[in-house]
Design an enzyme around this catalytic site. Structure first.
Site, mmCIF file in Angstrom:
data_model
loop_
_atom_site.group_PDB
_atom_site.id
_atom_site.type_symbol
_atom_site.label_atom_id
_atom_site.label_comp_id
_atom_site.label_asym_id
_atom_site.label_seq_id
_atom_site.Cartn_x
_atom_site.Cartn_y
_atom_site.Cartn_z
ATOM 1 N N CYS A 281 -9.556 -3.101 3.006
ATOM 2 C CA CYS A 281 -8.973 -2.698 1.726
ATOM 3 C C CYS A 281 -10.067 -2.398 0.697
ATOM 4 O O CYS A 281 -10.807 -1.443 0.862
ATOM 5 C CB CYS A 281 -7.987 -3.757 1.240
ATOM 6 S SG CYS A 281 -6.815 -3.126 0.001
ATOM 7 N N HIS A 365 -4.130 -3.611 6.136
ATOM 8 C CA HIS A 365 -4.324 -5.057 6.253
ATOM 9 C C HIS A 365 -3.962 -5.534 7.661
ATOM 10 O O HIS A 365 -2.792 -5.785 7.962
ATOM 11 C CB HIS A 365 -3.447 -5.792 5.226
ATOM 12 C CG HIS A 365 -4.016 -5.783 3.850
ATOM 13 N ND1 HIS A 365 -4.630 -6.874 3.295
ATOM 14 C CD2 HIS A 365 -4.093 -4.801 2.925
ATOM 15 C CE1 HIS A 365 -5.046 -6.580 2.066
ATOM 16 N NE2 HIS A 365 -4.735 -5.319 1.819
ATOM 17 N N GLU A 367 -4.352 -8.344 8.963
ATOM 18 C CA GLU A 367 -3.853 -9.730 8.986
ATOM 19 C C GLU A 367 -2.357 -9.802 8.712
ATOM 20 O O GLU A 367 -1.752 -10.856 8.863
ATOM 21 C CB GLU A 367 -4.615 -10.569 7.951
ATOM 22 C CG GLU A 367 -4.051 -10.563 6.553
ATOM 23 C CD GLU A 367 -4.267 -9.259 5.795
ATOM 24 O OE1 GLU A 367 -3.675 -9.085 4.712
ATOM 25 O OE2 GLU A 367 -5.029 -8.395 6.284
#
Length: 388
Positions: A281, A365, A367
């Protein structure tokens, strides 16, 4: 264009969204009473509102949730994504329907109470479709949200505050959300009925903290990283003295060009070390700047958990979670830097790598939290690069 709309249900509306041109949307307040100023974006995720609201990447922003039923599973401490609890995150939220009583075995607190305790303002009962359409057609906009029980507002004064707000372009917000000290991180990911795992660490990673989410750190730990979090304000010599096996550049808020004025010399030293480097990001955008690319402010940004991204190195399409209002200008990528991922929504850049070196980053992202888990492999790729 949104109109001046009042919801004439009983009781009287006690909260309002005000733009700089005095366009207003009336609704009902949730959480803390008061006034807040920020940029309005929309997020299309159907789940994960607590994780979204505690993500430091949303600093200075109001999140408009396009999914109408927000708050129905309550909140709990395990889903808080802020790794630095003194850091600001979202300014507040805008939703369509009133918050209902939570129904979930993990719930510990109603979302309205949770907002109030954190000093966050919420607005319900407004047409979130109108907000999303305005952003689609005209870009993200600045606004004020005001909430007070009597429902009497000075619209002109609120609009003046909005006009005085400098916005996110040119704002170095990472320096406001980064931690103040060095922290070791060992906790792994959460597993059903088991809770958080204990990491089996193999490689030492220094994570440059621009507003890191907890689940990013957990994914690094679970992949085998012994993570040391360092502030974005830390002296470069002290960072390099930690003798990491690899470096990680975290997510975070604000304009990457503004943050880059302070941190690019350190990132350049990380690149020159020859050790693996991985960014997510804001970390992706900062790596791009350090390698010679440019960044731009997006009109709508990407905020949601259903964004298709193509991995150009494999040809595979991943469904990803995203949260960003700036992006690397793909036309500015210099020689020696390749584009690895691209958004299938708008063709914007979503990943780069330094040719022939173990240096890479992605805009999305991996995760999740919230979102799909298609991109978890990137953490293993980072660890594998360190082991090589």
């Amino acid at each position: 264009m949104m109109q001046d709309i009042k919801n004439w249900q009983f009781p009287k509306p006690n909260a309002v969204l005000v733009l700089g041109d005095e366009t207003t949307l009336y609704g009902y307040g949730i959480g803390a009473q008061g006034v807040a100023i920020g940029e309005v974006c929309f997020n299309t995720a159907m789940t994960g509102y607590e994780e979204i609201l505690t993500d430091p990447s949303y600093a200075e922003q109001f999140v408009t949730f396009t999914f109408p039923h927000i708050g129905n599973i309550g909140t709990n401490d395990e889903d808080d994504e802020t790794s630095n609890h003194s850091a600001p995150s979202a300014k507040g939220m805008i939703i369509r329907e009133a918050i209902t009583n939570p129904s979930n075995y993990r719930n510990t607190q109603n979302l309205a109470t949770w907002l109030e305790q954190r000093g966050l303002i919420g607005l319900s009962g407004v047409d979130t479709r109108a907000i999303a359409l305005r952003i689609r057609d005209h870009g993200m906009f600045n606004a004020a949200i005001a909430y007070q029980n009597d429902g009497d507002f000075d619209i002109s004064a609120l609009a003046a505050q909005v006009r005085a707000f400098e916005g996110l372009e040119g704002a170095d917000l990472a320096s406001k959300v980064t931690r103040s000290d060095v922290q070791e991180w060992r906790q792994g990911r959460w597993h059903w009925h088991e809770g958080f795992s204990e990491a089996n660490t193999r490689k030492r990673v220094v994570a440059y903290d621009f507003g890191a989410k907890k689940n990013i750190l957990r994914c690094l730990a679970e992949a085998g990283c012994d993570v040391t979090l360092v502030p974005a304000t830390m002296d470069p010599d002290a960072i390099m003295a930690l003798e990491a096996d690899g470096y990680f550049l975290s997510n975070g808020p604000g304009d990457p060009a503004a943050t880059g004025e302070k941190v690019l010399p350190t990132i350049t030293r990380m690149i020159d070390s020859g050790k693996p480097l991985f960014g997510i990001c804001l970390g992706h955008q900062l790596l791009g700047l350090a390698l010679g690319a440019k960044t731009i402010k997006m009109a709508q940004g990407h905020h949601g958990a259903n964004h298709p991204v193509k991995d150009l190195t494999t040809g595979k399409v991943e469904i990803t979670s995203m949260n960003h209002g700036f992006a690397i200008d793909r036309e500015s990528l210099p020689e020696g830097v390749s584009e690895t991922h691209v958004s299938l929504f708008d063709g914007s850049n979503c990943g780069i790598q330094a040719d022939g070196r173990p240096i890479f980053s992605v805009q999305h992202h991996p995760e999740a939290s919230p979102g799909p888990q298609d991109s978890f492999y990137l953490f293993d790729r980072f660890v594998a690069a360190m082991e090589r």
